[in-house]
Design an enzyme around this catalytic site. Structure first.
Site, PDB file in Angstrom:
ATOM      1  N   THR A  50      71.256  38.039 -51.006  1.00 38.58           N
ATOM      2  CA  THR A  50      70.471  38.672 -50.468  1.00 38.58           C
ATOM      3  C   THR A  50      69.472  37.726 -50.077  1.00 38.58           C
ATOM      4  O   THR A  50      69.419  36.630 -50.016  1.00 38.58           O
ATOM      5  CB  THR A  50      69.254  38.907 -52.339  1.00 38.58           C
ATOM      6  OG1 THR A  50      68.669  37.199 -52.935  1.00 38.58           O
ATOM      7  CG2 THR A  50      70.150  39.593 -53.127  1.00 38.58           C
ATOM      8  N   TYR A  52      67.431  35.214 -47.008  1.00 36.07           N
ATOM      9  CA  TYR A  52      67.705  34.273 -46.360  1.00 36.07           C
ATOM     10  C   TYR A  52      69.415  33.868 -46.083  1.00 36.07           C
ATOM     11  O   TYR A  52      69.822  34.115 -45.145  1.00 36.07           O
ATOM     12  CB  TYR A  52      66.607  32.896 -46.091  1.00 36.07           C
ATOM     13  CG  TYR A  52      66.124  33.355 -45.567  1.00 36.07           C
ATOM     14  CD1 TYR A  52      65.734  34.066 -43.914  1.00 36.07           C
ATOM     15  CD2 TYR A  52      64.210  33.364 -46.260  1.00 36.07           C
ATOM     16  CE1 TYR A  52      64.692  33.979 -43.807  1.00 36.07           C
ATOM     17  CE2 TYR A  52      63.719  33.424 -45.472  1.00 36.07           C
ATOM     18  CZ  TYR A  52      63.628  33.905 -44.379  1.00 36.07           C
ATOM     19  OH  TYR A  52      62.285  34.050 -43.470  1.00 36.07           O
ATOM     20  N   PHE A  73      75.475  34.402 -57.750  1.00 37.21           N
ATOM     21  CA  PHE A  73      75.580  34.931 -59.200  1.00 37.21           C
ATOM     22  C   PHE A  73      74.989  36.588 -59.509  1.00 37.21           C
ATOM     23  O   PHE A  73      73.555  35.947 -59.782  1.00 37.21           O
ATOM     24  CB  PHE A  73      75.064  33.517 -59.450  1.00 37.21           C
ATOM     25  CG  PHE A  73      75.744  33.884 -61.439  1.00 37.21           C
ATOM     26  CD1 PHE A  73      77.021  33.609 -61.703  1.00 37.21           C
ATOM     27  CD2 PHE A  73      74.786  32.985 -62.555  1.00 37.21           C
ATOM     28  CE1 PHE A  73      77.081  34.376 -63.152  1.00 37.21           C
ATOM     29  CE2 PHE A  73      75.420  32.608 -63.478  1.00 37.21           C
ATOM     30  CZ  PHE A  73      76.939  33.228 -63.918  1.00 37.21           C
ATOM     31  N   LEU A 138      70.063  28.749 -52.502  1.00 33.16           N
ATOM     32  CA  LEU A 138      70.164  29.069 -53.874  1.00 33.16           C
ATOM     33  C   LEU A 138      68.794  28.998 -54.530  1.00 33.16           C
ATOM     34  O   LEU A 138      68.101  28.587 -54.438  1.00 33.16           O
ATOM     35  CB  LEU A 138      71.137  28.136 -55.195  1.00 33.16           C
ATOM     36  CG  LEU A 138      72.806  27.967 -54.179  1.00 33.16           C
ATOM     37  CD1 LEU A 138      73.202  27.053 -55.377  1.00 33.16           C
ATOM     38  CD2 LEU A 138      73.331  29.314 -54.732  1.00 33.16           C
ATOM     39  N   ALA A 139      68.949  29.926 -55.345  1.00 33.42           N
ATOM     40  CA  ALA A 139      67.222  30.997 -55.376  1.00 33.42           C
ATOM     41  C   ALA A 139      68.227  31.174 -56.973  1.00 33.42           C
ATOM     42  O   ALA A 139      68.576  31.674 -57.582  1.00 33.42           O
ATOM     43  CB  ALA A 139      66.543  32.032 -55.075  1.00 33.42           C
ATOM     44  N   TYR A 224      59.827  25.953 -47.325  1.00 31.66           N
ATOM     45  CA  TYR A 224      58.588  27.072 -46.513  1.00 31.66           C
ATOM     46  C   TYR A 224      57.520  26.054 -46.811  1.00 31.66           C
ATOM     47  O   TYR A 224      57.090  25.909 -48.225  1.00 31.66           O
ATOM     48  CB  TYR A 224      58.045  28.511 -47.572  1.00 31.66           C
ATOM     49  CG  TYR A 224      57.211  29.128 -46.981  1.00 31.66           C
ATOM     50  CD1 TYR A 224      57.389  29.797 -45.729  1.00 31.66           C
ATOM     51  CD2 TYR A 224      55.726  29.837 -47.990  1.00 31.66           C
ATOM     52  CE1 TYR A 224      55.848  30.787 -45.566  1.00 31.66           C
ATOM     53  CE2 TYR A 224      55.135  30.098 -47.479  1.00 31.66           C
ATOM     54  CZ  TYR A 224      54.993  30.655 -46.395  1.00 31.66           C
ATOM     55  OH  TYR A 224      53.538  30.946 -46.309  1.00 31.66           O
ATOM     56  N   TYR A 234      51.920  26.947 -53.861  1.00 25.56           N
ATOM     57  CA  TYR A 234      53.063  26.525 -53.631  1.00 25.56           C
ATOM     58  C   TYR A 234      53.342  25.159 -53.453  1.00 25.56           C
ATOM     59  O   TYR A 234      53.848  24.686 -53.438  1.00 25.56           O
ATOM     60  CB  TYR A 234      53.047  27.813 -52.416  1.00 25.56           C
ATOM     61  CG  TYR A 234      54.662  27.882 -52.207  1.00 25.56           C
ATOM     62  CD1 TYR A 234      55.349  28.721 -52.438  1.00 25.56           C
ATOM     63  CD2 TYR A 234      55.457  27.099 -51.086  1.00 25.56           C
ATOM     64  CE1 TYR A 234      56.811  28.926 -52.295  1.00 25.56           C
ATOM     65  CE2 TYR A 234      56.884  27.190 -50.874  1.00 25.56           C
ATOM     66  CZ  TYR A 234      57.258  28.147 -51.528  1.00 25.56           C
ATOM     67  OH  TYR A 234      59.052  28.001 -52.010  1.00 25.56           O
ATOM     68  N   LYS A 243      60.733  21.262 -53.146  1.00 25.63           N
ATOM     69  CA  LYS A 243      61.043  21.370 -51.767  1.00 25.63           C
ATOM     70  C   LYS A 243      60.724  20.140 -51.514  1.00 25.63           C
ATOM     71  O   LYS A 243      61.330  19.598 -50.467  1.00 25.63           O
ATOM     72  CB  LYS A 243      59.696  22.623 -51.504  1.00 25.63           C
ATOM     73  CG  LYS A 243      60.415  24.068 -51.632  1.00 25.63           C
ATOM     74  CD  LYS A 243      61.729  24.883 -51.023  1.00 25.63           C
ATOM     75  CE  LYS A 243      61.650  25.923 -51.616  1.00 25.63           C
ATOM     76  NZ  LYS A 243      63.360  26.625 -51.329  1.00 25.63           N
ATOM     77  N   THR A 274      59.912  39.109 -50.672  1.00 21.40           N
ATOM     78  CA  THR A 274      62.017  39.090 -51.580  1.00 21.40           C
ATOM     79  C   THR A 274      61.530  39.395 -52.780  1.00 21.40           C
ATOM     80  O   THR A 274      60.526  39.075 -53.200  1.00 21.40           O
ATOM     81  CB  THR A 274      62.590  37.348 -51.188  1.00 21.40           C
ATOM     82  OG1 THR A 274      61.575  36.709 -51.536  1.00 21.40           O
ATOM     83  CG2 THR A 274      62.626  37.103 -49.771  1.00 21.40           C
TER      84      THR A 274
END
Length: 389
Positions: A50, A52, A73, A138-139, A224, A234, A243, A274
């Site tokens: 999905t 990027y 996954f 990966l997220a 980001y 964030y 990050k 997203t």
């Protein structure tokens, strides 16, 4: 069966196979229209299903004509339950690429695990020899430490103090005030373990040790930064801490790859709709305003436009690097005139004017498209086979 969108909170629990396929085809079409890029030839994409990561797999395959190994996954269809959007995306891309006579290998499993790392290394040795580009995208909500076996969870919280701001419920179009509470030290560390640079480094070390990295290899992870209005939730929150760790790892990876003349990069990308961003309070409202402003200025880009541009800059030796050696593909988002326009709109926005002052309607449409709904050229009243694309 006829597939319709069903929701549990901000999560869409159904996906449309033909809609997901159409979404992938639209991205492929964009790349084909924009031409070839002389670049990577054998690419590993970690998190390829999905956003990027998917865009990276598409650009590598269709612009660079690279052999691609994609790891994700995802959930297959079972009974009357549809597969996840990512499963349909990967199947669609694989079918398309193989139909062109090119190589696309997909691995469905937990990329954090040693088992999947070993499986991927074996597949590279058997099918590709060595890879010259590794994309890390990966997220995940959880990660099991492959050494200790401990399971860590990520969370979306502030650090230090609570933060109150307005957010958009894009299902209803309502603007609401929301307070985000600060994380504990344990939650901050858990988020770093899941979303920081630790696993990226483990991948690079494992690939190097197995001698499957090409001389001059590049590896890129996505990050980001965004504007100050989103900082508390964030950049200065738990996600931002993770990050920071990811970004620090890029420099450490470059040292590890020195003997191969390789480089580790962070690409700072644009805020987009997203599955992850739609669940982040405040960010959904910011994106809705951002889309409106950037469309009016003619500078709006989606995932595929962003990644195509990044690949082009990377392989044409034209990278827009900042003082910390990060690739800045968020340059159009962070342009002074764009941010100034958002700052003017932000305090004025209410439930009454949200559809005039922002692109909340398009946010909703883009969200539905992630799951294969609302795409032109798809008949949603038709019976579809949910086990395939």
């Amino acid at each position: 069966m006829i597939v319709e969108p069903k929701f549990r909170g901000f999560i869409c629990t159904t996906s449309h196979p033909i809609g997901c396929k159409k979404n992938v085809e639209n991205q492929i079409e964009y790349v084909k229209e924009n031409g070839k890029i002389e670049g990577a030839k054998r690419v590993l994409v970690l998190g390829a299903s999905t956003g990027y990561g998917l865009a990276s797999a598409i650009v590598a395959s269709e612009a660079c004509d690279a052999e691609v190994l994609g790891v994700s996954f995802e959930r297959e269809a079972k009974g009357k339950r549809t597969a996840s959007a990512g499963w349909y995306n990967i199947e669609s891309l694989k079918k398309f690429v193989e139909g062109e006579g090119k190589k696309f290998i997909s691995v469905n499993g937990d990329a954090f695990s040693n088992e999947v790392k070993s499986e991927v290394i074996d597949l590279i040795k058997e099918n590709m020899g060595k890879v010259d580009l590794v994309i890390y995208s990966l997220a995940a909500p959880k990660r099991k430490d492959p050494v200790s076996g401990e399971v860590y969870s990520s969370c979306l919280k502030t650090v230090g103090a609570p933060f109150t701001s307005k957010t958009l419920d894009f299902h209803t179009g309502e603007i609401q005030n929301i307070t985000i509470n600060p994380a504990t030290e344990e939650e901050i560390e858990g988020t770093r373990k899941v979303m920081g640079g630790e696993d990226w480094m483990l991948w690079i070390e494992a690939l190097k040790e197995a001698n499957v990295l090409e001389n001059g290899v590049k590896t890129i992870a996505y990050s980001y930064i965004g504007p100050e209005v989103t900082y508390p939730i964030y950049r200065e929150g738990t996600i931002g801490r993770a990050k920071n760790d990811l970004e620090k790892t890029a420099g450490e990876i470059t040292k590890v790859l020195k003997s191969l003349n390789g480089e580790g990069y962070i690409s700072v990308n644009k805020a987009l709709v997203t599955q992850a961003s739609s669940a982040i309070p405040i960010v959904s409202l910011y994106i809705s305003i951002l889309y409106k402003v950037m469309k009016e200025k003619g500078t709006h880009e989606g995932c595929i436009e962003q990644i195509y541009r990044m690949f082009k800059e990377l392989y044409e030796g034209n990278l827009n690097l900042d003082s910390e050696n990060r690739i800045r593909i968020d340059d159009l988002e962070m342009a002074e005139d764009v941010q100034k326009a958002i700052e003017e709109i932000w305090p004025q926005i209410t439930s009454e004017n949200v559809f005039e002052l922002s692109d909340a309607e398009d946010f909703k449409k883009e969200f539905f498209k992630l799951f294969g709904f609302g795409l032109e050229g798809v008949d949603y009243s038709e019976d579809v086979d949910i086990t395939t694309v």
